[in-house]
Write an enzyme that holds these catalytic residues in place. Structure first.
Site, mmCIF file in Angstrom:
data_model
loop_
_atom_site.group_PDB
_atom_site.id
_atom_site.type_symbol
_atom_site.label_atom_id
_atom_site.label_comp_id
_atom_site.label_asym_id
_atom_site.label_seq_id
_atom_site.Cartn_x
_atom_site.Cartn_y
_atom_site.Cartn_z
ATOM 1 N N THR A 60 26.274 21.064 -27.379
ATOM 2 C CA THR A 60 26.526 22.449 -26.988
ATOM 3 C C THR A 60 27.920 22.893 -27.405
ATOM 4 O OG1 THR A 60 24.994 22.218 -25.135
ATOM 5 C CG2 THR A 60 26.521 24.065 -25.053
ATOM 6 N N LYS A 76 18.518 28.280 -28.221
ATOM 7 C CA LYS A 76 18.171 27.004 -27.575
ATOM 8 C C LYS A 76 16.686 27.100 -27.247
ATOM 9 C CE LYS A 76 19.091 23.156 -25.080
ATOM 10 N NZ LYS A 76 19.846 21.971 -25.506
ATOM 11 N N ASP A 88 22.541 25.997 -21.520
ATOM 12 C CA ASP A 88 23.362 26.017 -22.729
ATOM 13 C C ASP A 88 23.527 27.415 -23.310
ATOM 14 O OD1 ASP A 88 23.662 23.281 -22.548
ATOM 15 O OD2 ASP A 88 21.889 22.868 -23.767
ATOM 16 N N GLU A 151 19.898 24.789 -31.307
ATOM 17 C CA GLU A 151 20.318 23.569 -30.617
ATOM 18 C C GLU A 151 19.114 22.866 -30.002
ATOM 19 O OE1 GLU A 151 23.068 21.908 -26.921
ATOM 20 O OE2 GLU A 151 23.245 24.017 -27.524
ATOM 21 N N GLY A 154 18.455 16.951 -26.268
ATOM 22 C CA GLY A 154 18.608 15.511 -26.413
ATOM 23 C C GLY A 154 18.682 15.101 -27.865
#
Length: 261
Positions: A60, A76, A88, A151, A154
């Site tokens: 992030t 995201k 995020d 993004e 994980g």
């Protein structure tokens, strides 16, 4: 050996090439060659996919720095853990939207799925009695020439559905990958394995960002053995705010270098 042909040269037909090869063999010479093929796909839009070697490696922060550096859009696609944090998207909006953006702010697309539990997207959705519809995970196509920072959740092998991992989405979207990794002990195995997984699927790698205290030896090893560019080394910061992100963003290359790579 062979070289670049003359500007006025014309290619041989398959039959002519066979006759030439036969003449070579009859004269006692040997002809060897290698064949290579590839499939090259232009991304549907400008942008990168940011993934990490693990959870908590700084995706992030790096995403906020990229958004700031490139004046990029942000998405995201899948967010979990909202019971424990703000998420995020608001974090990137706050960190990347400093005052020197002349009030433009950061354009963030809403997640396709947002869940409360701090679990993988698949498990977090299941905990709420829902299933992630992969058809909704299509790249936003607004302003396709403006960079989009996507993004991931994980690392590459985090489950999205019963059949899809994050790496499958990276392959589907076709964006070059920015891999975020820790700078310290344990990063070599995780980073090199992640690079191998990306290349096994033919996914382009824009480069690696190392997050944490400088470690020149790890940086050299990843660049050399991973055959990858180290885009930046982001030092540890005790406090993260918009001015800090603006300063860190200057460590990253401009978009023109990524787009032209």
């Amino acid at each position: 050996g062979a070289n670049t042909p003359r500007a006025d040269a014309s290619g041989m037909s398959a039959g002519a090439l066979r006759r030439v090869a036969t003449r070579f063999e009859e004269s006692g010479a040997a002809v060897t060659w290698e064949l290579a093929y590839g499939c090259f796909r232009r991304p549907a839009r400008a942008g990168v996919f940011v993934t990490g070697t693990d959870t908590g490696v700084g995706k992030t922060l790096v995403s906020a720095c990229l958004v700031r550096r490139w004046q990029a859009l942000y998405w995201k696609p899948l967010q979990s853990g909202l019971a424990d944090e703000e998420g995020d998207t608001p974090t990137v909006s706050r960190l990347a939207g400093g005052e020197s953006t002349q009030g433009q702010g950061v354009r963030c697309f809403p997640p396709a799925g947002a869940y409360q539990a701090s679990l993988s997207p698949e498990a977090a959705a299941r905990a709420e009695g829902v299933t992630i519809d992969s058809a909704l995970l299509a790249l936003p196509m607004e302003a396709p020439q403006q960079p989009l920072v996507v993004e991931g959740a994980g690392g590459l092998m985090v489950p999205v559905t019963d059949e899809i991992m994050m790496v499958d989405l990276a392959q589907r979207w076709g964006l070059p990958v920015v891999l975020v990794a820790r700078s310290g002990l344990g990063t070599l195995n995780h980073t090199l394995l992640s690079l191998e997984a990306l290349r096994a699927r033919g996914i382009a790698v824009a480069g690696v960002v190392l997050n944490g205290p400088p470690n020149p030896e790890n940086s050299r090893t990843i660049a050399g053995k991973g055959k990858v560019r180290i885009l930046a080394e982001i030092p540890h910061e005790a406090e993260l705010d918009a001015p800090t992100v603006e300063r860190l963003a200057a460590l990253l290359p401009p978009w023109s270098e990524i787009a032209g790579a």
